[in-house]
Design a protein around this motif. Structure first.
Motif: not given
Length: 228
Positions: A175-183, A193-200
């Motif tokens: 489940t963790t990567p699924v909701y990290m991806m949704k976030a 964008l920078e927050d999104a990049l860090a999470l990707y």
């Protein structure tokens, strides 16, 4: 040496005095103490009896009654799962009739997810917020479902909050990567964008074997293109 013996004698005398006071207290309050101990025994016995002779039979009955509702849920027949079919109880009946049981609590989860699929997002949130669990897989799914409901309602801040909670509440490969991806997707869509990049990049590094991890590169490339 004599001084040490005197100190030991004084300590012994203090101990004996304390024991005498305790014995006197017990003797003076023996009736009250016996009532308190007896009361505790009665409460414990009543609790154990209540669980054995009322709660457990209710739980067994609820499990049996909820079988068909779960079957409808698995077949995506969400209205029948929620309301029953006239012959078998739905999840709402389980919640009403067996509210004290674990099954009723689980029925709140099923009801919330069912309403989410039916597009009744506020009602879904009501039931999901009432659902309580420590299950390492179910807890993040429930939190993530709240995020989906908030997103559909246009409440992006609350949605992001729930997705973060979903991937933080339990660290696992499912489940963790699924909701990290949704976030991350939500962050990207709101131009963070920078927050999104860090999470990707975190998804790629921490969960490379997951579906989200294997697809992370294209999201990373897309964000870098936007940033340049």
């Amino acid at each position: 040496m004599a001084k040490k013996n005197v100190e030991q004698a004084d300590n012994l005398q203090e101990l004996e005095s304390a024991l005498t006071k305790t014995e006197q207290f017990v003797e003076d309050n023996s009736k009250i103490i016996s009532y308190v101990v007896g009361g505790i025994i009665i409460v414990v016995a009543a609790y154990l009896g209540f669980n054995k002779f009322y709660v457990q039979p209710k739980e067994d009955e609820a499990v049996s009654q909820m079988f068909m509702a779960e079957n409808y849920f698995e077949k995506d027949s969400f209205n029948l799962a929620i309301n029953g079919d006239g012959n078998y109880l739905g999840f709402l009946d389980i919640i009403d009739d067996y509210g004290i049981t674990k099954s009723a609590n689980r029925a709140k989860y099923y009801t919330g997810i069912s309403y989410l699929h039916l597009g009744e997002y506020e009602t879904a949130l009501d039931y999901l917020n009432d659902f309580k669990t420590d299950d390492l897989l179910l807890a993040p799914v429930a939190e993530g479902a709240k995020g989906d409901a908030y997103l559909e309602l246009g409440e992006t801040d609350n949605a992001l909050k729930q997705y973060k909670k979903a991937y933080s509440v339990s660290n696992n490969e499912l489940t963790t990567p699924v909701y990290m991806m949704k976030a991350a997707n939500l962050l990207e869509s709101t131009n963070k964008l920078e927050d999104a990049l860090a999470l990707y990049e975190d998804i790629k590094a921490e969960y490379p074997q997951s579906s989200e991890g294997t697809n992370a590169d294209r999201y990373i490339a897309r964000i870098k293109t936007k940033l340049n």
